[in-house]
Enzyme design. Structure first.
Site, short mmCIF file in Angstrom:
data_model
loop_
_atom_site.label_atom_id
_atom_site.label_comp_id
_atom_site.label_asym_id
_atom_site.label_seq_id
_atom_site.Cartn_x
_atom_site.Cartn_y
_atom_site.Cartn_z
N ILE A 11 -37.87 -30.47 -32.97
CA ILE A 11 -36.94 -31.59 -32.80
C ILE A 11 -36.18 -31.52 -31.49
O ILE A 11 -35.40 -32.41 -31.17
CB ILE A 11 -35.94 -31.66 -33.98
CG1 ILE A 11 -35.20 -30.34 -34.16
CG2 ILE A 11 -36.65 -32.07 -35.25
CD1 ILE A 11 -34.14 -30.38 -35.26
N GLY A 12 -36.39 -30.46 -30.71
CA GLY A 12 -35.70 -30.35 -29.44
C GLY A 12 -36.24 -29.22 -28.60
O GLY A 12 -36.79 -28.25 -29.13
N VAL A 19 -35.99 -26.00 -30.65
CA VAL A 19 -35.33 -26.21 -31.94
C VAL A 19 -36.32 -26.85 -32.90
O VAL A 19 -37.00 -27.83 -32.55
CB VAL A 19 -34.08 -27.12 -31.80
CG1 VAL A 19 -33.44 -27.34 -33.17
CG2 VAL A 19 -33.07 -26.50 -30.84
N LYS A 34 -33.07 -22.63 -34.08
CA LYS A 34 -33.07 -22.57 -32.62
C LYS A 34 -33.70 -21.25 -32.21
O LYS A 34 -33.14 -20.18 -32.42
CB LYS A 34 -31.64 -22.67 -32.09
CG LYS A 34 -31.51 -22.62 -30.57
CD LYS A 34 -30.05 -22.79 -30.17
CE LYS A 34 -29.86 -22.74 -28.67
NZ LYS A 34 -28.44 -22.93 -28.29
N ASP A 128 -20.32 -28.01 -22.08
CA ASP A 128 -21.54 -28.81 -22.01
C ASP A 128 -21.50 -29.93 -23.05
O ASP A 128 -22.48 -30.19 -23.75
CB ASP A 128 -22.77 -27.94 -22.22
CG ASP A 128 -24.05 -28.64 -21.77
OD1 ASP A 128 -23.96 -29.61 -20.98
OD2 ASP A 128 -25.15 -28.23 -22.21
#
Length: 294
Positions: A11-12, A19, A34, A128
């Site tokens: 998903i990332g 991730v 992660k 961030d």
């Protein structure tokens, strides 16, 4: 890890690793994994990973992602998090009418500010904040701050931390000019996120490919800072080296960029996006602003 969690889909992906959405076999619960792979196995666990894990284990707040477990994967570590539906960037893209939904924007912004205020009360900078790092539980309208890979604890007096933090479009002007910094860098990022929710642009307010491009976008909106508007700014190394190319005319207007936010909302946004970091509104004070009472 495979004995306990089943990978469902990626998903990332980023510089940190990948991730995945996973299913916990024992409970059938969906979690996010992660996966961080260490580039140099001989160097041990990178300090940034140790910092992220230790900070997340310290934080306990309803608007901050929960770290559930840390697993050694042989080549690095797997961080197991609660899994939410999508991030704010994807939410804005799938729900373009958000700019007209004042109550939803207020709810999201309030939660972001609560999470940021909590971090700052524990002397932690996120460094961030951006829509991609804000995760949403759609059914419950809950927002949670995620990705503490660039976060760090800070103390007083301030030290010279690296200015290579925060995604470029959300990077505060003091970072772009090489100043010492503290909590106001997160407030600037929240202001940029707020602006993104209340505009129809669906892209960052200060977009650019380089630090100089972004700085010019900021100055075209607010003008070039002077000693009168930002004491000490002309002594900053970034100001000295770039001043010759600074624009002389303000060509954009914040009110025109966010016409639907209203006068009170514009006042709050203006207090977040102040060039002088010492004058930028704190997260806790922002929560007391009249915008949240109308």
């Amino acid at each position: 890890m495979e004995d306990k969690y089943q990978l469902i889909e990626m998903i990332g992906k980023g510089g940190f690793g990948v991730v995945y959405k996973c299913r916990e076999r024992a409970t059938n619960k969906t979690v996010a994994l992660k996966r961080i792979i260490f580039k140099d196995q001989d160097e041990g666990v990178p300090s940034s990973v140790i910092r992220e894990i230790s900070l997340l284990q310290e934080l306990n707040h309803g608007n901050i992602i929960r770290l559930l477990e840390v697993i050694n994967n042989g080549a690095g570590v797997d961080l197991i998090f609660e899994c939410l539906d999508l991030d704010l960037s994807k939410f804005i893209a799938s729900y373009p009418e958000i700019a007209k939904d004042r109550q939803k924007i207020k709810g999201f912004l309030s939660q972001i500010l609560h999470g940021v205020a909590y971090c700052h009360s524990y002397k932690i900078l996120h460094r961030d904040l951006k829509p991609e790092n804000l995760l949403i539980d759609v059914n419950n309208n809950v927002v949670k701050i995620a990705d503490f890979g660039l976060a760090r604890a800070f103390g007083v007096p301030l030290r010279n931390y690296t200015d290579k933090v925060a995604t470029l479009a959300y990077r505060a002007p003091e970072l772009l000019l090489g100043a010492k910094y503290s909590t106001p860098v997160d407030k600037w990022s929240v202001g940029c996120i707020f602006a993104e929710m209340v505009t129809r642009r669906r892209r960052p307010l200060f977009d650019g490919y380089t630090e100089f491009n972004v700085l010019m976008e900021i100055f075209r909106m607010f003008g070039v800072p002077t000693e009168a508007t930002w004491p000490g700014v002309t002594s900053l190394c970034g100001y000295i080296t770039k001043a010759i190319a600074f624009p002389t005319v303000v060509t954009r207007d914040l009110a025109a960029e966010a016409p639907k936010v209203g006068a009170v909302g514009l006042d709050l946004l203006s207090k977040m996006l102040i060039l002088d970091p010492s004058r930028r509104i704190t997260a806790s004070d922002a929560l007391q602003h009249a915008y949240f009472r109308i």
